[in-house]
Design a protein around this motif. Structure first.
Motif, mmCIF file in Angstrom:
data_model
loop_
_atom_site.group_PDB
_atom_site.id
_atom_site.type_symbol
_atom_site.label_atom_id
_atom_site.label_comp_id
_atom_site.label_asym_id
_atom_site.label_seq_id
_atom_site.Cartn_x
_atom_site.Cartn_y
_atom_site.Cartn_z
ATOM 1 N N ASP A 245 36.143 -34.913 43.652
ATOM 2 C CA ASP A 245 37.563 -34.801 43.969
ATOM 3 C C ASP A 245 37.703 -34.733 45.486
ATOM 4 O OD1 ASP A 245 36.980 -32.222 44.777
ATOM 5 O OD2 ASP A 245 38.088 -31.229 43.175
ATOM 6 N N ARG A 246 38.869 -34.377 45.975
ATOM 7 C CA ARG A 246 39.087 -34.489 47.418
ATOM 8 C C ARG A 246 38.703 -33.253 48.207
ATOM 9 N NH1 ARG A 246 44.813 -33.132 48.834
ATOM 10 N NH2 ARG A 246 45.675 -31.999 47.059
ATOM 11 N N THR A 247 38.323 -32.158 47.537
ATOM 12 C CA THR A 247 38.097 -30.921 48.288
ATOM 13 C C THR A 247 36.748 -30.251 48.050
ATOM 14 O OG1 THR A 247 39.148 -29.554 46.572
ATOM 15 C CG2 THR A 247 40.567 -30.415 48.340
ATOM 16 N N ARG B 266 36.211 -29.068 54.666
ATOM 17 C CA ARG B 266 37.571 -29.166 54.120
ATOM 18 C C ARG B 266 38.606 -29.067 55.227
ATOM 19 N NH1 ARG B 266 39.462 -25.314 49.216
ATOM 20 N NH2 ARG B 266 37.705 -26.412 48.256
ATOM 21 N N SER C 155 38.639 -32.252 57.382
ATOM 22 C CA SER C 155 39.316 -33.399 56.778
ATOM 23 C C SER C 155 40.833 -33.250 56.870
ATOM 24 C CB SER C 155 38.878 -33.558 55.314
ATOM 25 O OG SER C 155 39.317 -32.470 54.519
ATOM 26 N N ARG D 167 42.578 -36.869 56.911
ATOM 27 C CA ARG D 167 41.823 -37.668 55.948
ATOM 28 C C ARG D 167 42.199 -37.281 54.525
ATOM 29 N NH1 ARG D 167 37.433 -39.696 58.935
ATOM 30 N NH2 ARG D 167 38.168 -39.906 61.080
ATOM 31 N N GLY D 168 41.978 -38.205 53.596
ATOM 32 C CA GLY D 168 42.389 -37.982 52.222
ATOM 33 C C GLY D 168 41.455 -37.111 51.414
ATOM 34 N N SER D 169 40.222 -36.914 51.884
ATOM 35 C CA SER D 169 39.266 -36.087 51.161
ATOM 36 C C SER D 169 38.199 -35.592 52.129
ATOM 37 C CB SER D 169 38.592 -36.873 50.024
ATOM 38 O OG SER D 169 37.572 -37.720 50.534
ATOM 39 N N GLU E 31 35.835 -38.067 53.760
ATOM 40 C CA GLU E 31 36.297 -38.961 54.816
ATOM 41 C C GLU E 31 36.316 -38.295 56.188
ATOM 42 O OE1 GLU E 31 40.014 -40.794 53.611
ATOM 43 O OE2 GLU E 31 39.364 -40.698 51.517
ATOM 44 N N ARG F 247 31.188 -40.904 46.089
ATOM 45 C CA ARG F 247 31.316 -39.511 46.520
ATOM 46 C C ARG F 247 30.202 -38.650 45.931
ATOM 47 N NH1 ARG F 247 37.846 -38.192 46.108
ATOM 48 N NH2 ARG F 247 38.524 -39.678 47.719
#
Length: 388
Positions: free
Chosen positions: A77-79, A224, A227, A232-234, A237, A260
């Protein structure tokens, strides 16, 4: 602001406020700690949180590498990451929670340029044993930051027994609309910083007694926050993943969730090896083995010829340097390739066993236990080898 600049800004901000930097320890917790890996910056400091004087004083700051297996299934996921760096501060019986929150708010807004209008916080609302955290609530009301009161979400503990206490969590809005709702109701609010007012000890019978001193323990995930500050989206990135994002897609064509997972697990595996852990069937070694084999399962799902022999040296060196580990990259590569070889033999054996007539239909729990206990085939591997 890149990640290295963020670390310097954080450390210097707290050094200016009387904190002494301590050296972050390895992923391996101190003797006597029941956890496999260090999951937060407080682990090495547990004796000092319980009253033992620290040689550097009552105000401390550091950068600690951490590993959390509880987040393993959320990676992608993004985090969430398996291995990450935690920025942390401590007051060992010195200042109280409102002071910590005031400094945290100042660093985020004045020091790092976060728009105050994009912040929301949660605060412990009290239960039948501990009253509401009025000190934190009043501080946030004075700063004009919206507050959501919770109970279970704002009580921090390090397990069923030991140090614990109310916390206040700071969230940053990541949506493409003006902020709305609250952190518990909208996942566009992303937690960036947790301030724990560690005042209690939970005993075996569940009762709470006061700690010898009232502490404050804070932590925020470096990748975190990087980003978010970099737009950034995650976490995948932010700039610490730049070499991975540049090199792996040209090597292995993977969809985004798979990319990822491969980035995270390989990076984490390198760090675990760098701290002296070898693959095995138990304990820390099994965590490492699981990370590597999950990578191999993803890589070979579309192409059985993919392998870790293609992993660029730059990514191993970059990761060891990032986590300040003085280990020969060739040693890390050798361990990864040896584990890949073992996994290949296990796959061959698994396919032969699963081709037997008794396993061609739906598998029962007894079948899965038998395959694990008799043939050493983990449940997740068996399910991956089964036709989809």
């Amino acid at each position: 602001m890149n990640t290295d600049q963020l670390v310097r800004t954080f450390i210097e901000y707290y050094e200016d406020r009387g904190h002494h930097r301590i050296t972050g320890s390895t992923l391996l917790p101190p003797p006597g700690d029941p956890v496999l890996f260090t999951t937060s910056g407080m682990h090495p400091l547990t004796p000092h949180l319980e009253g033992r004087p620290h040689p550097l004083g009552r105000r401390l700051v550091n950068v600690q590498r951490c590993l959390r297996t509880t987040d393993l299934d959320e990676v992608g996921d993004r985090t969430h990451l398996t291995v990450f760096e935690m920025l942390g501060t401590w007051s060992l019986g010195d200042y109280e929670g409102p002071q910590s929150l005031d400094w945290g708010y100042g660093l985020l807004t004045d020091g790092l340029g976060v728009d105050p209008g994009l912040l929301h916080v949660t605060v412990f609302g009290g239960d039948d044993r501990v009253g509401p955290d009025t000190g934190s609530l009043e501080l946030w009301q004075d700063r004009g930051v919206p507050v959501e009161l919770t109970v279970e979400d704002n009580w921090w503990s390090n397990g069923p027994t030991g140090p614990c206490g109310p916390d206040s969590e700071i969230f940053l809005w990541t949506g493409d609309t003006p902020p709305r709702s609250t952190p518990t109701r909208d996942d566009r609010w992303v937690e960036v910083w947790n301030h724990v007012m560690m005042r209690h000890r939970r005993l075996d019978d569940g009762s709470l007694v006061p700690l010898p001193q009232r502490n404050v323990d804070t932590g925020l995930g470096l990748e975190r926050l990087s980003s978010l500050l970099q737009g950034r989206g995650s976490v995948f990135e932010c700039d610490v993943f730049d070499p991975w994002r540049r090199l792996l897609p040209t090597l292995w064509h993977l969809d985004e969730p798979s990319l990822r997972l491969v980035c995270d697990h390989l990076r984490s595996g390198i760090v675990v090896i760098g701290d002296g852990v070898l693959p095995s069937n138990t304990g820390r070694g099994y965590v490492l083995r699981r990370l590597v084999r999950r990578v191999l399962t993803v890589l070979r799902r579309d192409d059985p010829q993919r392998g870790l022999g293609d992993l660029p040296d730059e990514l191993i060196r970059h990761t060891l340097d990032r986590f300040r580990q003085d280990v020969d990259p060739d040693v890390v590569r050798r361990i990864l390739l040896d584990e890949e070889h073992r996994f290949g033999r296990l796959l061959d054996r698994g396919r032969r066993v699963l081709s037997r007539l008794r396993f061609r239909g739906p598998l029962t729990e007894d079948d899965l236990h038998y395959l694990h206990d008799t043939h050493g085939l983990p449940r997740e591997l068996v399910l991956d080898l089964r036709p989809r």
